[in-house]
Design an enzyme around this catalytic site. Structure first.
Site, PDB file in Angstrom:
ATOM      1  N   ASP A 165     -68.693 -73.942 -25.618  1.00 55.04           N
ATOM      2  CA  ASP A 165     -69.771 -72.963 -25.531  1.00 55.04           C
ATOM      3  C   ASP A 165     -69.307 -71.745 -24.735  1.00 55.04           C
ATOM      4  OD1 ASP A 165     -72.216 -71.672 -25.405  1.00 55.04           O
ATOM      5  OD2 ASP A 165     -73.347 -73.457 -24.871  1.00 55.04           O
ATOM      6  N   ARG A 175     -74.702 -72.407 -34.374  1.00 54.42           N
ATOM      7  CA  ARG A 175     -74.998 -73.827 -34.563  1.00 54.42           C
ATOM      8  C   ARG A 175     -75.764 -74.069 -35.856  1.00 54.42           C
ATOM      9  NH1 ARG A 175     -73.692 -75.864 -29.350  1.00 54.42           N
ATOM     10  NH2 ARG A 175     -73.073 -73.987 -28.210  1.00 54.42           N
ATOM     11  N   LYS A 192     -75.378 -80.128 -26.709  1.00 47.40           N
ATOM     12  CA  LYS A 192     -76.358 -79.053 -26.887  1.00 47.40           C
ATOM     13  C   LYS A 192     -76.879 -79.006 -28.327  1.00 47.40           C
ATOM     14  CE  LYS A 192     -76.495 -73.982 -26.313  1.00 47.40           C
ATOM     15  NZ  LYS A 192     -75.790 -72.844 -25.678  1.00 47.40           N
ATOM     16  N   HIS A 199     -70.128 -72.192 -20.663  1.00 49.13           N
ATOM     17  CA  HIS A 199     -71.289 -71.303 -20.568  1.00 49.13           C
ATOM     18  C   HIS A 199     -71.761 -71.220 -19.118  1.00 49.13           C
ATOM     19  CE1 HIS A 199     -75.332 -69.741 -21.286  1.00 49.13           C
ATOM     20  NE2 HIS A 199     -75.119 -69.673 -22.594  1.00 49.13           N
ATOM     21  N   ASP A 245     -68.406 -71.725 -30.053  1.00 48.64           N
ATOM     22  CA  ASP A 245     -69.554 -71.154 -30.766  1.00 48.64           C
ATOM     23  C   ASP A 245     -69.525 -69.632 -30.836  1.00 48.64           C
ATOM     24  OD1 ASP A 245     -70.120 -70.753 -28.062  1.00 48.64           O
ATOM     25  OD2 ASP A 245     -72.232 -71.314 -28.246  1.00 48.64           O
ATOM     26  N   ASN A 246     -68.815 -68.995 -29.947  1.00 53.14           N
ATOM     27  CA  ASN A 246     -68.674 -67.533 -29.965  1.00 53.14           C
ATOM     28  C   ASN A 246     -67.570 -67.153 -29.000  1.00 53.14           C
ATOM     29  OD1 ASN A 246     -71.752 -68.061 -28.575  1.00 53.14           O
ATOM     30  ND2 ASN A 246     -70.172 -67.250 -27.210  1.00 53.14           N
TER      31      ASN A 246
END
Length: 547
Positions: free
Chosen positions: A44, A86, A139, A232, A338-339
């Site tokens: 994340d 996601r 998550k 994150h 995720d990014n």
């Protein structure tokens, strides 16, 4: 498409020196099953260069081992931010088709409803019908307004984790209970059993291993979605992990970018002739800071590195379990983020949380981020960060390991996207993708299987790739990428020659720009993209800073 033999040898030597190659117990007899197990790992807000096999100095021996024993993509794409990514990963659809055009927030249309559409099916739903046990630890973030949107309603047999977005890593005892992060096991909110020794990344791996142990009794292949929140924000890490990095970032973000770029060139992760991106003019040079400012900012990066280190440790725990249980060699493992690295400035209250920072950065009393300055270093050599459609926002490491099928140490040039994961996994599992599900007509898959590329065969993408979020737009076809940031002003880049997006060539190739813009407009209409100035501007979640 693959690296030279010399590059493979150099990379294998780099990894063999890591702690992951210390002696371990011999595995038990290999479990037999007619289908391979699948482990899909998502980090994340992890930057493109934040693990060793992509240029980092952070200790990630387990991920580096997966890379050495498998393949890596040079260009793998996501949707630039948590929830839309996601949604595409789980459904094989562009985010708007999946119902997550903006975020997990309902903006009033089916494409922006903030939870997974009933006209889509999840990986868990399809693989469950194909005979798999379906497990999720970590998550969710694709529907949290109602328990009807939670993981077990979308095909997962078992779930442990957080339903929403950001989560504290520690139990914050000084916060009122209603403001603390909460965790769910299956369909029930659960309290940590040992609050003093709770660290969320550890708990995600612990519960995943528990699910795998229980699953062995079912005599079925498994699909494990391991969705870590690390790294994150908030910056919170175990002191023992932070200690490994004390003093390492006193060199500052400018020097760190150069060092990582050199490592990437040595590892051949970028291809030949690439340039590092130009850092934003509004970001300070490290040497312009005072001594006290440098010490504070260096500490933030030390904590961030500790979180990545701990993430790798926990991935290692899951791999060790698979090895000891005799399942590792029949398990295909994917790793992505995720990014790109996050540029948010967090620390004095965010998303309704009480203002907090009563302890030093890294401790349970802190709630900090490392912002755009370090994010640029994390995304080396790419431009920008999370939330934008420049390469730094939408690019991720991608690792795949499956020794019986995947040759060790390979690098792949072809462009791939999250929407390609679903068709790839379905091909691996021999799963049938449904036309209807629970009385609903299901959208056809948007992506294409990348299994030929992963297995070392020639593969060229047949379709362009598209992006849109909060008015930020892009399209990629072949080597060309057209991108626009919150306006109708477009930029054109030759990504094969200029991954850092340093040279806008739109004036020299207006015909190509016009073609790509036409493709984008057709796609945007087909997935029901709305004008951001009408549907969502001012909602408070789009970045307020420059990319």
């Amino acid at each position: 498409m693959m690296t030279t033999r010399l590059t493979r040898i150099l990379f294998l030597l780099f990894v063999i020196t890591s702690p992951a190659f210390s002696q371990k117990k011999k595995p038990k007899a290999q479990a037999t099953t007619t289908k391979p197990n699948i482990v899909l790992i998502m980090a994340d807000d992890l930057g493109f260069s934040d693990i060793g096999s992509y240029g980092s100095e952070i200790q990630t021996p387990n991920l580096d081992r997966l890379a050495a024993e498998g393949i890596r993509f040079r260009q793998f794409y996501n949707n630039s931010i948590c929830a839309p990514t996601r949604a595409s990963l789980l459904t094989g659809q562009y985010q708007h088709t999946a119902g997550m055009g903006y975020f997990n927030i309902n903006l009033g249309t089916p494409a922006y409803q903030g939870f997974l559409s009933k006209e889509t099916v999840s990986l868990a739903e399809v693989l469950k019908d194909a005979g798999y046990s379906t497990l999720l630890s970590g998550k969710w973030h694709v529907g949290d307004d109602s328990t009807s949107q939670w993981p077990r309603k979308r095909g997962f047999d078992h779930f442990y984790g957080n339903i929403g977005g950001a989560s504290d890593y520690y139990v914050i005892k000084n916060l009122p209970k209603k403001q603390r992060s909460f965790f769910v096991k299956d369909d029930k909110i659960v309290d940590p059993e040992d609050e003093d020794n709770f660290y969320y990344t550890d708990e995600i791996a612990k519960n995943a291993i528990g699910f795998l142990k229980d699953q062995r009794q079912e005599q079925k292949p498994f699909f494990l979605y391991l969705a870590f929140t690390s790294p994150h924000w908030p910056l919170q890490a175990w002191p023992k992990d932070i200690k490994k990095y004390e003093g390492k970032y006193d060199i500052g973000w400018d020097s760190l970018r150069i060092l990582r770029f050199k490592r990437q060139q040595e590892l051949n992760i970028l291809g030949k002739g690439q340039k590092i991106s130009v850092k934003n003019s509004d970001l300070p040079a490290w040497n312009s800071l005072t001594y006290d400012e440098q010490k504070l900012w260096a500490r933030k990066m030390e904590v961030y590195a500790a979180q990545v280190d701990n993430l790798d440790q926990n991935i290692g725990k899951v791999i060790d379990h698979l090895k000891e249980s005799g399942q590792l060699e029949n398990t295909i493992i994917f790793f992505i983020s995720d990014n790109g690295a996050a540029g948010e400035d967090v620390g004095h209250g965010f998303s309704g949380r009480a203002v907090r920072n009563w302890g030093p950065v890294g401790t349970a009393g802190s709630y900090d981020s490392y912002t755009r300055t370090w994010a640029y270093a994390s995304n080396t050599p790419l431009k920008s960060f999370k939330g934008f459609q420049y390469e730094g926002g939408i690019s991720s490491p991608f690792i795949a390991r499956f020794p019986s099928k995947i040759a060790a140490g390979g690098l792949i040039d072809g462009t791939a996207h999250l929407i390609d994961i679903a068709p790839t996994l379905y091909e691996i599992a021999g799963a049938k993708y449904p036309q209807t599900y629970k009385g609903n007509t299901i959208h056809p898959l948007a992506g294409e299987s990348i299994l030929p590329a992963i297995y070392g065969k020639d593969w060229v993408r047949s379709k362009p790739i598209f992006w849109e979020r909060a008015g930020n737009k892009a399209v990629r076809k072949g080597k060309w990428k057209l991108v626009s940031v919150r306006s109708d002003q477009w930029e054109l880049y030759d990504i094969e020659a200029d991954r850092g997006e340093t040279n806008n060539v739109i004036k020299d190739h207006s015909d190509i720009a016009a073609e790509l813009k036409g493709l984008y407009n057709t796609w945007a209409k087909s997935v029901k993209v709305e004008d951001w100035n009408v549907i969502g501007k001012g909602k408070g979640f789009e970045p307020s800073f420059n990319p």
